[in-house]
Design a protein around this motif. Sequence first.
Motif, PDB file in Angstrom:
ATOM      1  N   ASP A 162       0.794  -1.160   0.083  1.00  0.00           N
ATOM      2  CA  ASP A 162      -0.203  -0.033   0.156  1.00  0.00           C
ATOM      3  C   ASP A 162       0.796   1.385  -0.189  1.00  0.00           C
ATOM      4  OD1 ASP A 162      -2.511  -1.348   0.238  1.00  0.00           O
ATOM      5  OD2 ASP A 162      -2.224  -1.829   2.148  1.00  0.00           O
ATOM      6  N   LEU A 163       2.275   1.349  -0.099  1.00  0.00           N
ATOM      7  CA  LEU A 163       3.087   2.218  -0.244  1.00  0.00           C
ATOM      8  C   LEU A 163       2.992   3.046  -1.563  1.00  0.00           C
ATOM      9  CD1 LEU A 163       4.961   4.136   1.268  1.00  0.00           C
ATOM     10  CD2 LEU A 163       6.817   2.739   0.898  1.00  0.00           C
ATOM     11  N   THR A 164       2.127   4.023  -1.938  1.00  0.00           N
ATOM     12  CA  THR A 164       1.772   4.529  -3.272  1.00  0.00           C
ATOM     13  C   THR A 164       2.930   5.418  -3.514  1.00  0.00           C
ATOM     14  OG1 THR A 164       0.367   5.874  -2.311  1.00  0.00           O
ATOM     15  CG2 THR A 164      -0.667   3.814  -3.075  1.00  0.00           C
ATOM     16  N   ASP A 165       2.883   5.852  -4.866  1.00  0.00           N
ATOM     17  CA  ASP A 165       3.879   6.840  -5.245  1.00  0.00           C
ATOM     18  C   ASP A 165       3.288   8.306  -4.692  1.00  0.00           C
ATOM     19  OD1 ASP A 165       5.204   5.201  -6.899  1.00  0.00           O
ATOM     20  OD2 ASP A 165       4.226   5.872  -8.787  1.00  0.00           O
ATOM     21  N   ASP A 166       2.218   8.034  -4.469  1.00  0.00           N
ATOM     22  CA  ASP A 166       1.587   9.460  -3.610  1.00  0.00           C
ATOM     23  C   ASP A 166       2.053   9.644  -2.182  1.00  0.00           C
ATOM     24  OD1 ASP A 166       0.080  11.764  -3.637  1.00  0.00           O
ATOM     25  OD2 ASP A 166      -1.801  10.572  -3.185  1.00  0.00           O
ATOM     26  N   VAL A 167       2.001   8.689  -1.572  1.00  0.00           N
ATOM     27  CA  VAL A 167       2.455   8.411  -0.161  1.00  0.00           C
ATOM     28  C   VAL A 167       3.951   8.930  -0.360  1.00  0.00           C
ATOM     29  CG1 VAL A 167       3.011   7.210   1.797  1.00  0.00           C
ATOM     30  CG2 VAL A 167       0.741   6.938   0.937  1.00  0.00           C
ATOM     31  N   ILE A 168       4.758   8.317  -1.128  1.00  0.00           N
ATOM     32  CA  ILE A 168       6.225   8.615  -1.266  1.00  0.00           C
ATOM     33  C   ILE A 168       6.631  10.226  -1.598  1.00  0.00           C
ATOM     34  CG2 ILE A 168       8.327   8.244  -2.586  1.00  0.00           C
ATOM     35  CD1 ILE A 168       7.345   5.279  -2.951  1.00  0.00           C
ATOM     36  N   ASP A 169       5.725  10.445  -2.491  1.00  0.00           N
ATOM     37  CA  ASP A 169       5.649  11.945  -2.899  1.00  0.00           C
ATOM     38  C   ASP A 169       5.442  12.859  -1.662  1.00  0.00           C
ATOM     39  OD1 ASP A 169       6.374  11.120  -5.638  1.00  0.00           O
ATOM     40  OD2 ASP A 169       4.405  11.612  -6.540  1.00  0.00           O
ATOM     41  N   ALA A 170       4.390  12.513  -0.748  1.00  0.00           N
ATOM     42  CA  ALA A 170       3.954  13.484   0.180  1.00  0.00           C
ATOM     43  C   ALA A 170       5.386  13.343   1.240  1.00  0.00           C
ATOM     44  CB  ALA A 170       2.824  12.744   0.750  1.00  0.00           C
ATOM     45  N   ILE A 171       5.799  12.354   1.565  1.00  0.00           N
ATOM     46  CA  ILE A 171       6.880  12.416   2.404  1.00  0.00           C
ATOM     47  C   ILE A 171       8.168  13.121   1.952  1.00  0.00           C
ATOM     48  CG2 ILE A 171       8.881  10.741   3.395  1.00  0.00           C
ATOM     49  CD1 ILE A 171       6.807   8.481   3.188  1.00  0.00           C
ATOM     50  N   ALA A 172       8.452  13.128   0.512  1.00  0.00           N
ATOM     51  CA  ALA A 172       9.421  13.956   0.171  1.00  0.00           C
ATOM     52  C   ALA A 172       8.944  15.283  -0.092  1.00  0.00           C
ATOM     53  CB  ALA A 172       9.750  13.606  -1.491  1.00  0.00           C
ATOM     54  N   GLU A 173       7.802  15.820  -0.218  1.00  0.00           N
ATOM     55  CA  GLU A 173       7.440  17.194  -0.118  1.00  0.00           C
ATOM     56  C   GLU A 173       7.092  17.835   0.864  1.00  0.00           C
ATOM     57  OE1 GLU A 173       3.738  16.920  -2.593  1.00  0.00           O
ATOM     58  OE2 GLU A 173       4.771  16.011  -4.102  1.00  0.00           O
ATOM     59  N   CYS A 174       6.830  17.080   2.051  1.00  0.00           N
ATOM     60  CA  CYS A 174       6.499  17.830   3.404  1.00  0.00           C
ATOM     61  C   CYS A 174       7.624  17.898   4.165  1.00  0.00           C
ATOM     62  CB  CYS A 174       5.361  16.826   4.201  1.00  0.00           C
ATOM     63  SG  CYS A 174       3.975  16.669   3.217  1.00  0.00           S
ATOM     64  N   ASP A 175       8.102  18.964   4.514  1.00  0.00           N
ATOM     65  CA  ASP A 175       9.377  19.260   5.362  1.00  0.00           C
ATOM     66  C   ASP A 175       9.429  18.643   6.936  1.00  0.00           C
ATOM     67  OD1 ASP A 175       7.599  21.436   5.686  1.00  0.00           O
ATOM     68  OD2 ASP A 175       9.085  22.408   6.691  1.00  0.00           O
ATOM     69  N   LYS A 176       8.195  18.690   7.199  1.00  0.00           N
ATOM     70  CA  LYS A 176       8.056  18.106   8.725  1.00  0.00           C
ATOM     71  C   LYS A 176       7.965  16.616   8.850  1.00  0.00           C
ATOM     72  CE  LYS A 176       5.830  22.406   9.923  1.00  0.00           C
ATOM     73  NZ  LYS A 176       4.797  23.131  10.579  1.00  0.00           N
ATOM     74  N   VAL A 177       7.487  16.012   7.707  1.00  0.00           N
ATOM     75  CA  VAL A 177       7.655  14.621   7.819  1.00  0.00           C
ATOM     76  C   VAL A 177       8.881  13.991   7.583  1.00  0.00           C
ATOM     77  CG1 VAL A 177       6.896  12.305   6.527  1.00  0.00           C
ATOM     78  CG2 VAL A 177       5.232  14.599   6.494  1.00  0.00           C
ATOM     79  N   CYS A 178       9.553  13.246   8.696  1.00  0.00           N
ATOM     80  CA  CYS A 178      10.814  12.623   8.621  1.00  0.00           C
ATOM     81  C   CYS A 178      11.068  11.651   7.672  1.00  0.00           C
ATOM     82  CB  CYS A 178      11.064  11.864  10.033  1.00  0.00           C
ATOM     83  SG  CYS A 178      10.866  13.417  11.452  1.00  0.00           S
ATOM     84  N   ASN A 179      12.381  11.935   7.052  1.00  0.00           N
ATOM     85  CA  ASN A 179      12.892  11.016   6.116  1.00  0.00           C
ATOM     86  C   ASN A 179      13.219   9.648   6.635  1.00  0.00           C
ATOM     87  OD1 ASN A 179      14.784  12.436   7.209  1.00  0.00           O
ATOM     88  ND2 ASN A 179      16.264  12.552   5.432  1.00  0.00           N
ATOM     89  N   TYR A 180      12.331   9.169   7.126  1.00  0.00           N
ATOM     90  CA  TYR A 180      12.480   7.790   7.643  1.00  0.00           C
ATOM     91  C   TYR A 180      11.429   6.776   7.312  1.00  0.00           C
ATOM     92  CZ  TYR A 180      12.323   4.135  11.083  1.00  0.00           C
ATOM     93  OH  TYR A 180      12.139   3.041  11.942  1.00  0.00           O
ATOM     94  N   ILE A 181      11.400   5.812   6.839  1.00  0.00           N
ATOM     95  CA  ILE A 181      10.597   4.758   6.613  1.00  0.00           C
ATOM     96  C   ILE A 181      10.689   3.498   7.110  1.00  0.00           C
ATOM     97  CG2 ILE A 181       8.876   3.824   4.942  1.00  0.00           C
ATOM     98  CD1 ILE A 181       9.585   6.102   2.908  1.00  0.00           C
TER      99      ILE A 181
END
Length: 470
Positions: A253-272
């Motif tokens: 369920d890890l869609t491209d949209d979720v990955i893009d959101a993590i990349a675009e949102c500065d407050k979302v930590c770059n950790y998955i």
Amino acid sequence: MSTKKNSSKPNIVKTFHIKTFGCQMNENDSEKISGMLKALGYQEETDVNKAGLVILNTCSIRENADERVLGNIGAFKTVKKTNPDLILAVCGCMMQQPEIVNQIVTKYPQVDLIFGTHNLHQVPELLNNYQVNGNRLIEVWEDSDTIVEDLPVDRKYPFKGFVTIMNGCNNFCTYCIVPYTRGREVSRQPDKIFDEVNKLVDDGCIEITLLGQNVNSYGNDLGDAVNFAKLLRELNTIDKLKRIRFMTSHPKDLTDDVIDAIAECDKVCNYIHLPIQSGSTRILKAMNRKYTQENILDRVNKIREKIPGVAITTDIIVGFPGETEADFLETLKVIKRCQFDSAFTFLYSIRTGTPAATMADQIPDEVKHDRINRSLKVLHQISHDINQTYQDQIVEVLVEETSRNNAKRMTGRTRTGKLVNFPGNESDIGTEIMVKITEAKTFSLDGEKIGQEGIHGATHTDDDAISANS
């Protein structure tokens, strides 16, 4: 259900102690139980032997977790002899299994109160009923399609907090008991989540961790108006909130949209955290994971392409029924290609009631232990190599607490989830500071706090350090 046990009402001692087993969802549940008890006038007691009420919040993800809990329950037989007014309650995932409840009822008379994951909000009512009647009380709901809102929460840390965005799981992996203990997926309404996060931020919280058995499927039961990617983007707009984390992502369920959101949102930590469980497509099919080895590699490549400096961790199950040496080598291949920062590794454990429990070709323990040792050797080397890229780098650390081993040292985490230890004082707790890494170890980093003047000469940041290994 009430069963006769005591001939007289217990004396009420309004102190409590909660012992939590398992995942962050259980930790969050315990914070809610603590919040409800404090609202009733109870005070927390750190000494389990002195508390008037002890609650064991259980986990049932693996067999050894059950055994550990039962061992803890057994120890209270002696405690009850010296403290007969002690109220012992057991709750959580284990209590959603009727055979476990029956075992406790039959063999552990020291347990006074039993409730499950779906009726957590009933704690005040259940406790009152027990105290009035003095009889053992068992109240376990089989399922629930609602999430009770506005429960008081007693957070462990004032500067960070858990926020449950959904309960339950619809995946029914063949080895997993969670859908039977937590029920089917139920998403919270987004406005309720925003309200909770805003209240946390107003109360001084700067980091939140969004919780769910599979956060990537958030909103699937709410229609097209909201999904996990949209939720991340909306939460990213909240003023004064500095860090957003989440647990756990299902690879399918890890869609491209979720990955893009993590990349675009500065407050979302770059950790998955991406629990792949196995690298063998054949075993993944037997696990009912609904993805292949190729899917895993595609997702990891996409994550690293879109999110520079990302840290990726995983879960690995070794010794699933029917796993051959060739299957295990496929898992090692994926581990090496994905270069996971770290992994939680588990020996496959039979969970009664799951399809895998009755599968043929159960793997001998000695084979499981051999394979997990071999996988750990590979994983630890990768962790060591990745951490070496942090050597002499300057990273941003959210200071969490005093080191357990040295009162003069503090500990905290980078945005990529790396544990950092450094000389400091308690005034640093709850703040983000810059730390220069002086020694990179396999499982943690040591460093020294630096002032703003030291930052100007730095040529790398937290992200730069990790991207060198990506």
